[in-house]
Design an enzyme around this catalytic site. Structure first.
Site, PDB file in Angstrom:
ATOM      1  N   LYS A   1      16.656  43.036  23.973  1.00 14.49           N
ATOM      2  CA  LYS A   1      17.239  41.704  24.159  1.00 14.49           C
ATOM      3  C   LYS A   1      16.490  40.695  23.288  1.00 14.49           C
ATOM      4  O   LYS A   1      15.262  40.776  23.157  1.00 14.49           O
ATOM      5  CB  LYS A   1      17.150  41.308  25.639  1.00 14.49           C
ATOM      6  CG  LYS A   1      17.899  40.023  25.997  1.00 14.49           C
ATOM      7  CD  LYS A   1      17.834  39.751  27.510  1.00 14.49           C
ATOM      8  CE  LYS A   1      18.604  38.497  27.907  1.00 14.49           C
ATOM      9  NZ  LYS A   1      18.548  38.233  29.360  1.00 14.49           N
TER      10      LYS A   1
ATOM     11  N   SER B   1      22.977  37.512  31.598  1.00 11.89           N
ATOM     12  CA  SER B   1      22.830  37.077  30.222  1.00 11.89           C
ATOM     13  C   SER B   1      22.496  38.199  29.245  1.00 11.89           C
ATOM     14  O   SER B   1      22.632  38.010  28.044  1.00 11.89           O
ATOM     15  CB  SER B   1      21.723  36.031  30.148  1.00 11.89           C
ATOM     16  OG  SER B   1      20.469  36.609  30.467  1.00 11.89           O
TER      17      SER B   1
ATOM     18  N   SER C   1      20.566  38.855  35.436  1.00 11.46           N
ATOM     19  CA  SER C   1      20.929  39.033  34.028  1.00 11.46           C
ATOM     20  C   SER C   1      20.856  40.462  33.505  1.00 11.46           C
ATOM     21  O   SER C   1      21.357  40.746  32.420  1.00 11.46           O
ATOM     22  CB  SER C   1      20.072  38.124  33.144  1.00 11.46           C
ATOM     23  OG  SER C   1      20.526  36.804  33.247  1.00 11.46           O
TER      24      SER C   1
END
Lengths: 96, 473, 505
Positions: free
Chosen positions: B68, B143, B167
């Site tokens: 990420k 997210s 997330s």
């Protein structure tokens, strides 16, 4: 209720330049979210301690050793991402 | 594609890491998912060659992993999918990256996310939305949408995300893969660009619980650079037993409340019954403060975020606008660099901490957090794990909720209480609705990842949801 | 009883940089940056790079407890760090990690010499925090077209010591500051000589007005001037019928005036909240053990000097007022005994070390110590002082010779390892001193030379001789003076007197 003055103040505190258009745009949404948060008033928290840290951790230290937990960067590395620099310094705008 | 760690190991052994890495790079190159912000092709191939020649014996030797874009990678651009970090190349690796490298993993690229991890749909990215591999008109969740979509779309066998209020679990649920949010403190956050420090954890994605446990074993463990990191290393892979006999499952009714899609409710109950058939028992538990978790979570997260994101001022890294006096320049850099949702949260967080409102919002939220934590403690007096829907509904359409922030926040209703309590939770696929995956979460006591991994593993071993793959990619 | 006619109340906030630590407060960067290029002692943590996290330096906590205890504070059961949120180009995270509720120590006091004798100044709290970076302007802050930032200082451990408004004059404030520096020096937690090691903010009010906070005071001398100016300013405002408002003022060191900083920029709201990346500390249990390790503090040492050595309180105060002088004094006493096997009269030594050597150094504005790397040396090796005092005791040299020799020692480099004398060798201190006097023709004269001079004096001053014989004892002084003149001061006056008496029968 966040007024236009409140918004200007928190915009200043958080250094976010807001145009008049921005302020118009943000106000209603911020207020509807704040309204929602108002539900917390229903909760009886008399005598309840706040939870800042979810784990009961205490006394975490590092020893006073150079390079122990983190090692210094070289000056070049430190400045490698600087948008503006001069003579080994980061270059910031004027103060006044 | 969609190979397991074991299969990849065999292929690397028979062929090379370079071949494997190049295959994934090709797949990413031809993808329409927009799962990656940065593809680290050159360094990945170089690393693969090094592994091929070096006889590395780490558990992830030569295996590609996607990261990420809020996890710092030395020498690889790290932007948090924000304009404000355009061009930022960290001069250091996050703890998890050091661990992955030591285990022989190949960092293949940085995945797309909601800007600064603030979102539930990966639509707030400066680099455009990521698409759900099961239906490219839909969101992948957020997210960590890029990390989930990459694994679900076969663009990476493993990935790391971060979970502040769901997330990791939300996109795992929407994309039909396994995702874990560990107990607070189990994975070092050193190098994770903070959104809300007191709530978040790095967490892995994989297509199976076995692979999830394997990468979790690699990245977890004590780190002296994170004061909240705990020192209790265990081997999670060894906890994977196909056995839930005697397991006592708690089912919190509050998680099946109003707004929960019928198909979701049905799938999760089916899963509970499957586990019951395998020897577990279940009982309903009461978690009366669940309703207030969302407000408490958002107030705390926004407050911390308003402080965490203050450092982005264009002086040391990131974008810079034309210089004026420093006040003006700071304000202009930040106005130009942050997207709308990030600004909204900074403003609300600043407000919640400001003089006159601190006690009403921030302090109140922290007290409610205590009550929510107590809900979990009480529930775990009687049960070993909790099972609940991860998300109230399957993936929604791109653009469907983005203009209504509050409705988007409400989607996190089942994930945020876990972060407030700091307990571990795993999301795994447990059904489908109109071709879209449904996820359930298995929630454990502090540091009892073993129990939730075993429960999830047993479920997987006895069902086939996790073997389904999206088509037409 | 001091009346304090204007009702002056002064409270001080002193920032002490704990620069004797090896590393900064939250990261492993070295504190030894003063001679290095900008931004060469920084890491992701003190540069505030995204993703970095602070970890508290254990030694910094111990140093803070030491200081708290030395100021008679209570060390709290539980202490915690907070974020103080504000923007400034020197603050890389846009918040300062500091303490707010639950500071590490609070409720102490220190006794100073006040306007009317001993005066107690209460300490509200002493808390830990991190130092921001350093800003460099081209010319002055208001004219510079840009600002340069060096983060080497960023993350240095600071201790902020906050007093109650218990000082009633700038003089008392200055005494408090000197006392504070003295104690910090004894605790060995900060080298006050390094740039920026101690910084002061002053809160001042007079009767009938509100308080002004004066910032940007970079020296103790500046602090006193800023306060003197500020009191006059406030009195003038009131005299003209104006109102003294609560505000922050900036001290302009060059012009020695304070300037109002009231503006939108000062509308702070620091939004304190606990630093989530640092866990609370429970360290009150450490205090007893740390208390055991506290060194003898200035007041105790001063009393001991008076009791143990019988020296005057003025000498004791002056010598203990600076740690190096107190140490030097005791080093000389010890060395003397080691060297010569007999005790040195401490009062005699105090007079020579304090009045002559220290007086001369103060006059010259030089320091008793100097540093080579991190090692501190005396600027005058103690062997020289020991030898001078020995010569004085043996009457080998005159007082004037001694004064001459001390001055000579200060003219030349006579400190450090390189100039350390070697006993019983040509490089001994005694040898050096004798050679010096000889070279200058100042070696003390004895025996025949004095005898001859005395005889000449008697012959050349018949009137004085007659006066003396007539019973005017004072006339002898004139004869002694004549001997001294003839020997250019190199004779011992008492010996000369004895010889004269003998010769005059």
């Amino acid at each position: 209720m966040i007024t236009k003055e409140d918004l200007e103040h928190i915009g200043w505190l958080s250094r976010l330049e807001l145009s008049d258009e921005d302020k118009e745009k943000y106000s209603p949404k911020l207020n509807s979210i704040l309204d929602y948060f108002g539900e917390l008033n229903e909760v009886d928290t008399e005598g309840v301690e706040p939870t800042y840290h979810v784990l009961p951790l205490y006394n975490v230290f590092r020893e006073d050793e150079v390079g122990g937990t983190t090692t210094s960067l070289t000056q070049d590395e430190a400045l490698s991402n600087a948008p503006r620099k001069q003579d080994g310094f980061f270059k910031a705008p004027r103060m006044m | 594609m969609w190979a397991s760690i074991n299969e990849l190991r065999e292929r690397i052994h028979a062929g090379s890491s370079e071949e494997v890495v190049c295959e994934y790079l090709d797949r990413i190159g031809s993808s329409k998912l927009n799962a990656f912000v940065t593809v680290a092709a050159e360094s990945a191939i170089a690393r693969a060659k090094e592994i091929d020649s070096g006889g590395h014996d780490g558990v992830l030797a030569g295996i590609p992993v996607a990261i990420k874009d809020n996890i710092s990678t030395k020498g690889i651009r790290t932007t948090c999918s924000s304009n404000i970090l355009t061009g930022y190349v960290p001069p250091y690796d996050a703890h998890v990256i050091e661990r992955l490298k030591a285990a022989g993993a190949v960092i293949i690229g940085k995945t797309n996310m909601d800007e600064f991890a603030m979102g539930t749909s990966t639509e707030t990215s400066y680099y455009g939305a990521t698409k759900n591999p099961w239906d490219t008109d839909r969101v992948p969740g957020g997210s960590s949408g890029g990390s989930a979509a990459a694994v679900a779309g076969g663009e990476a066998p493993l990935s790391l995300g971060s979970d502040t209020g769901g997330s990791v679990r939300c996109p795992a649920s929407f994309c039909g893969v396994a995702g874990l949010k560990p107990t607070y403190g189990v994975i070092s956050r050193y190098g994770l660009i903070s959104y809300a420090n007191s709530l978040e954890q790095i967490g892995p994605f994989a297509t199976s619980v076995r692979d999830l446990a394997a990468i979790f074993d690699v990245v977890s463990g004590h780190d002296l650079r994170d004061s909240t990191s705990v020192d209790r290393k265990t081997n999670y892979s060894s906890a994977l037993e196909n056995d839930v006999k005697g397991l006592n499952i708690g089912v919190p009714a509050e998680y099946f409340g109003e707004g929960t899609d019928e198909a979701v409710e049905k799938s999760v109950w089916n899963a509970i019954h499957t586990l019951e058939d395998l020897g577990a028992t279940w009982t309903e538990v009461k978690m009366p403060h669940t309703k207030y978790a969302l407000s408490a979570y958002y107030i705390i997260a926004m407050s911390e975020a308003s402080s965490n994101l203050a450092r982005f001022d264009g002086m040391r890294y990131g974008i810079r606008t034309e210089d004026s006096n420093w006040h003006t320049t700071f304000s202009q850099v930040r106005a130009a660099g942050f997207g709308e949702e990030v600004k909204r949260r900074i403003l609300l967080g600043t407000y919640a901490l400001s003089a006159g409102y601190h006690d009403k919002y921030y302090l109140k939220a922290l007290k409610v957090r205590t009550l929510i934590k107590q809900d979990f403690e009480r529930a775990f007096n009687d049960v070993d794990v909790l099972i609940a829907p991860t998300m109230p509904y399957p993936a929604f359409k791109l653009g469907e909720k983005i203009d209504d922030p509050l409705s988007l926040y409400l989607a996190d209703v089942d994930t945020v209480p876990i972060n407030l309590a700091g307990v571990p939770s795993i999301s795994i696929p447990c059904g489908f609705s109109d071709g879209l995956p449904i996820g359930m979460q298995v929630i454990g006591k502090h540091f009892d990842e073993a129990a939730i991994l075993r429960t999830a593993y047993t479920f997987e071993e006895n069902t086939d949801y996790h073997t389904k793959r999206p088509e037409g990619l | 009883m001091y009346e304090n006619p204007d009702g002056v109340m002064i409270g001080l906030e002193v920032h002490v940089q704990l620069n004797k630590l090896k590393t900064k407060i939250f990261c492993g960067c070295s504190t030894d940056y003063h001679n290095d290029p900008p931004n060469s002692h920084v890491c992701p943590v003190c540069l505030g790079l995204p993703g970095s996290m602070p970890v508290i330096n254990k030694k910094a906590v111990e140093a803070a407890i030491k200081v708290g205890l030395a100021f008679n504070c209570t060390v709290e059961e539980r202490t915690q760090f907070y974020r103080k949120n504000y923007f400034y180009p020197d603050l890389p995270k846009a918040f300062q990690i500091t303490q707010y509720d639950f500071p590490i120590s609070s409720n102490g006091y220190v006794i100073i010499e006040g306007e009317d004798g001993e005066h107690k100044v209460r300490i509200n709290r002493a808390h830990m925090e991190e130092d921001p970076g350093r800003l460099v302007h081209e010319g002055t802050i208001d004219k510079s077209k840009y600002t340069l930032i060096d983060y080497n200082r960023s993350g240095m451990a600071l201790l902020e010591i906050v007093s109650e408004p218990d000082m009633r004059s700038p003089k008392e404030a200055r005494r408090y500051l000197d006392k504070l520096r003295n104690i910090i020096e004894y605790l060995d937690v900060s080298d006050a000589d390094l740039e920026g090691a101690m910084r002061v903010d002053a809160n001042i009010s007079i009767m009938g007005g509100q308080r002004a906070e004066i910032k940007n005071i970079s020296s103790f001398k500046g602090a006193e001037r800023a306060m003197l100016f500020e009191i006059v300013r406030q009195k003038n405002v009131l005299r003209r019928g104006g109102v003294v408002v609560q505000e922050t003022r900036h001290f302009d060191e060059a012009r020695e005036i304070t300037l109002s900083m009231r503006s939108k920029e000062e509308a702070h709201d620091y939004r304190y909240f606990p630093e989530p990346d640092l866990v609370p500390l429970k360290i009150s249990g450490w205090a007893p053990a740390i208390k055991e390790t506290l060194p003898e503090l200035p007041d105790a040492r001063r009393m001991r000097f008076v009791e143990q050595y019988g020296i005057t309180d003025d000498h004791a105060k002056s010598l203990t007022g600076e740690l190096v002088w107190a140490n030097y004094y005791e080093d000389v006493l010890k060395s003397y005994e080691n060297e010569y096997g007999e005790k040195l009269d401490p009062k005699f030594a105090a007079a020579w070390i304090n009045d002559t050597l220290k007086g001369e150094m103060n006059y010259r504005g030089t320091s008793l110590t100097f540093k080579v790397g991190s090692v501190t040396h005396y600027a005058v090796n103690k062997e020289y002082t020991v030898a001078i005092i020995r010569f004085l005791n043996l009457k080998t040299i005159t007082k004037n010779n001694a004064i001459y020799l001390f001055r000579k020692l200060l003219d030349e480099p006579k400190g450090g390892d390189y100039y350390r004398p070697v006993r019983n060798s040509p490089d001994s201190a005694e040898n050096y001193l004798m050679l010096t006097l000889e070279k200058e023709g100042l070696l003390k004269v004895e025996g025949d030379i004095v005898e001859t001079a005395a005889e000449e004096a008697i012959t050349e001053n018949p009137q004085s001789v007659a006066d003396y014989r007539a019973g005017k004892e004072k006339a002898l002084n004139a004869l002694v003076g004549a001997v001294m003149k003839k020997t250019r001061g190199r004779a011992d006056a008492r010996t000369a007197r004895e010889i004269l008496l003998e010769k005059l029968g």
